[in-house]
Design a protein around this motif. Structure first.
Motif, PDB file in Angstrom:
ATOM      1  N   ILE A  47      30.123  74.067  30.252  1.00 13.77           N
ATOM      2  CA  ILE A  47      30.531  73.815  28.864  1.00 13.77           C
ATOM      3  C   ILE A  47      29.509  72.897  28.198  1.00 13.77           C
ATOM      4  N   ASP A  48      28.914  73.413  27.138  1.00 15.32           N
ATOM      5  CA  ASP A  48      27.963  72.641  26.343  1.00 15.32           C
ATOM      6  C   ASP A  48      28.750  71.864  25.298  1.00 15.32           C
ATOM      7  N   ASP A  49      28.754  70.543  25.445  1.00 12.67           N
ATOM      8  CA  ASP A  49      29.556  69.670  24.590  1.00 12.67           C
ATOM      9  C   ASP A  49      28.782  69.275  23.339  1.00 12.67           C
ATOM     10  N   GLY A  50      28.377  70.268  22.556  1.00 12.07           N
ATOM     11  CA  GLY A  50      27.725  69.992  21.279  1.00 12.07           C
ATOM     12  C   GLY A  50      26.318  69.445  21.399  1.00 12.07           C
ATOM     13  N   SER A  51      25.507  69.994  22.298  1.00 13.08           N
ATOM     14  CA  SER A  51      24.130  69.518  22.461  1.00 13.08           C
ATOM     15  C   SER A  51      23.336  69.681  21.173  1.00 13.08           C
ATOM     16  N   THR A  52      22.473  68.692  20.898  1.00 15.59           N
ATOM     17  CA  THR A  52      21.645  68.713  19.689  1.00 15.59           C
ATOM     18  C   THR A  52      20.160  68.592  20.012  1.00 15.59           C
ATOM     19  N   ASP A  53      19.809  68.734  21.301  1.00 18.57           N
ATOM     20  CA  ASP A  53      18.421  68.520  21.717  1.00 18.57           C
ATOM     21  C   ASP A  53      17.625  69.817  21.867  1.00 18.57           C
ATOM     22  N   VAL A  60      21.670  79.575  27.161  1.00 17.07           N
ATOM     23  CA  VAL A  60      22.098  80.930  26.837  1.00 17.07           C
ATOM     24  C   VAL A  60      21.222  81.955  27.535  1.00 17.07           C
ATOM     25  N   ALA A  61      19.916  81.769  27.474  1.00 14.67           N
ATOM     26  CA  ALA A  61      18.997  82.728  28.081  1.00 14.67           C
ATOM     27  C   ALA A  61      19.190  82.832  29.582  1.00 14.67           C
ATOM     28  N   ALA A  62      19.494  81.699  30.233  1.00 18.24           N
ATOM     29  CA  ALA A  62      19.596  81.689  31.694  1.00 18.24           C
ATOM     30  C   ALA A  62      20.969  82.081  32.207  1.00 18.24           C
ATOM     31  N   LEU A  63      22.021  81.783  31.432  1.00 21.50           N
ATOM     32  CA  LEU A  63      23.366  81.867  32.006  1.00 21.50           C
ATOM     33  C   LEU A  63      24.327  82.806  31.296  1.00 21.50           C
ATOM     34  N   GLU A  64      24.108  83.099  30.016  1.00 19.74           N
ATOM     35  CA  GLU A  64      25.164  83.733  29.226  1.00 19.74           C
ATOM     36  C   GLU A  64      25.613  85.086  29.778  1.00 19.74           C
ATOM     37  N   ASP A  65      24.715  85.884  30.293  1.00 18.38           N
ATOM     38  CA  ASP A  65      25.072  87.231  30.745  1.00 18.38           C
ATOM     39  C   ASP A  65      25.324  87.313  32.246  1.00 18.38           C
ATOM     40  N   HIS A  66      25.369  86.163  32.914  1.00 19.01           N
ATOM     41  CA  HIS A  66      25.584  86.198  34.362  1.00 19.01           C
ATOM     42  C   HIS A  66      27.059  86.497  34.654  1.00 19.01           C
ATOM     43  N   PRO A  67      27.342  87.457  35.546  1.00 18.00           N
ATOM     44  CA  PRO A  67      28.746  87.847  35.781  1.00 18.00           C
ATOM     45  C   PRO A  67      29.591  86.771  36.447  1.00 18.00           C
ATOM     46  N   ARG A  68      28.970  85.796  37.091  1.00 19.12           N
ATOM     47  CA  ARG A  68      29.743  84.764  37.779  1.00 19.12           C
ATOM     48  C   ARG A  68      29.731  83.421  37.064  1.00 19.12           C
ATOM     49  N   ILE A  69      29.168  83.375  35.866  1.00 21.09           N
ATOM     50  CA  ILE A  69      29.066  82.112  35.135  1.00 21.09           C
ATOM     51  C   ILE A  69      29.687  82.278  33.759  1.00 21.09           C
ATOM     52  N   THR A  70      30.628  81.396  33.447  1.00 19.62           N
ATOM     53  CA  THR A  70      31.218  81.339  32.111  1.00 19.62           C
ATOM     54  C   THR A  70      30.544  80.206  31.347  1.00 19.62           C
ATOM     55  N   LEU A  71      29.853  80.556  30.275  1.00 24.14           N
ATOM     56  CA  LEU A  71      29.182  79.555  29.435  1.00 24.14           C
ATOM     57  C   LEU A  71      29.939  79.429  28.127  1.00 24.14           C
ATOM     58  N   VAL A  72      30.373  78.199  27.819  1.00 28.56           N
ATOM     59  CA  VAL A  72      31.102  77.916  26.584  1.00 28.56           C
ATOM     60  C   VAL A  72      30.301  76.893  25.791  1.00 28.56           C
ATOM     61  N   ARG A  73      30.031  77.197  24.522  1.00 26.56           N
ATOM     62  CA  ARG A  73      29.250  76.289  23.681  1.00 26.56           C
ATOM     63  C   ARG A  73      30.095  75.784  22.522  1.00 26.56           C
TER      64      ARG A  73
END
Length: 344
Positions: A47-53, A60-73
């Motif tokens: 979970i990305d807690d509002g990153s601004t850096d 997103v590029a590394a994790l968003e489409d991975h079937p075993r990883i849930t990425l929440v922004r």
């Protein structure tokens, strides 16, 4: 290294990471995570807690489409406690491992934890604290050093280990059964929410296993919330009260007083000294710690720890001397670490 207790192949686990402005550490974190989720039965919630850096596109590029990883922004920050609670709601594994993006952890550490997780609600492992790059620039920061082999312990022993500080409130040196954590175990505190979650899990646990393996290396970073120039003593007080609310009925009066002395009175002054707060904050911190120290049964504390009882006595009779004593001790510790680093 302890002997594995069981084959973890039939177990499932979720790695939980709350991220905010990870900077250059994001590439190392994603590499470790991608390796870990290749283990059988392992997935992850990030979970990305509002990153601004500017790190979000990398995530997103590394994790968003991975079937075993849930990425929440998220566009705004809600704090690490809220994000961990949110991630727990999304977790699919029966076991939970919390890690941070800027520390050293690996698939091997998770494998070790899972090998000991069969039939228990919590696995207490060990973690190191690293303050430099050398092999001697580290020390044990969590875990029971006196026990050289894996063992099962009852809840009462687990309570004592947490109360007396043999096991600390860090999340990342422990593996939790999801059912032991319950719903929203982490309160909305600026810091110290970890130990409240651990206390809730210990209170709910039926069985706990302690292992001697180091599964995590914590590296303190300049931006850590525990390095604030104005430490939030109220967070310590709230966490202290919440831990005793959960575990107090399982502990003796002496253990409860010892926990107050160590976790609240001594820790608040030590934190203020370590991070160099201004005189006004220091006076207020010492005054509050002294008031709590006067409520303790010193004989009971002395039965648990003579040095801690001595510190509480100092807080009672000459409060300004405790920061001086701690400052001297910390300066000696820093000098020792510097010499050790040069030698190594």
């Amino acid at each position: 290294m302890s002997t594995p207790a069981a084959d973890p192949a039939h177990l499932t686990a979720t790695i939980i990471i709350g991220v905010r402005n990870p900077g250059a550490a994001v590439s190392g974190m994603t590499a470790r995570l991608l390796e870990a989720v290749e283990l059988p039965g392992v997935d992850a919630v990030v979970i990305d807690d509002g990153s601004t850096d500017g790190s979000s596109p990398v995530l997103v590029a590394a994790l968003e489409d991975h079937p075993r990883i849930t990425l929440v922004r998220h566009d705004e920050s809600a704090g690490i406690a809220a994000r961990r609670n949110e991630a727990l709601e999304r977790a699919g594994g029966e076991l939970i491992w919390f890690v941070d993006h800027d520390d050293d952890w690996s698939a091997a550490g998770l494998t070790t934890l899972m090998r000991h997780a069969d039939g228990v609600d919590i696995v207490f492992a060990r973690a190191d604290f690293a303050w430099g790059p050398g092999p001697r620039d580290r020390r044990l920061v969590d875990g029971v050093a006196a026990w050289p082999a894996s063992r099962m312990i009852p809840k009462r022993t687990g309570v004592r280990l947490l109360i007396d500080g043999s096991v600390h409130g860090f999340l990342w040196s422990k593996l939790f059964r999801r059912s032991a954590l319950g719903s929203a175990p982490f309160p909305a505190l600026v810091s110290q929410s970890d130990i409240v979650g651990v206390a809730r899990a210990v209170a709910a646990a039926r069985t706990i296993r302690v292992i001697p393996d180091v599964v995590y290396v914590y590296r303190r970073q300049p931006g850590s919330i525990t390095r604030s120039r104005t430490p939030d003593v109220r967070a310590l007080e709230s966490a202290h009260d919440a831990v005793l609310d959960r575990l107090g009925s399982f502990a003796t009066a002496a253990e409860r007083d010892t926990f107050t002395a160590r976790f609240l009175c001594l820790a608040s002054v030590n934190t203020a000294v370590r991070w160099g707060v201004d005189r006004g904050v220091m006076r207020a911190t010492v005054r509050a710690a002294s008031a709590r120290a006067r409520s303790l049964e010193l004989r009971a504390v002395a039965g648990e720890s003579l040095p801690l009882a001595a510190a509480m006595t100092l807080l009672r009779v000459a409060p300004p001397l405790l920061p001086l004593a701690l400052r001297t001790a910390l300066a000696g510790l820093d000098a020792f670490r510097a010499v050790r680093s040069r030698v190594s």
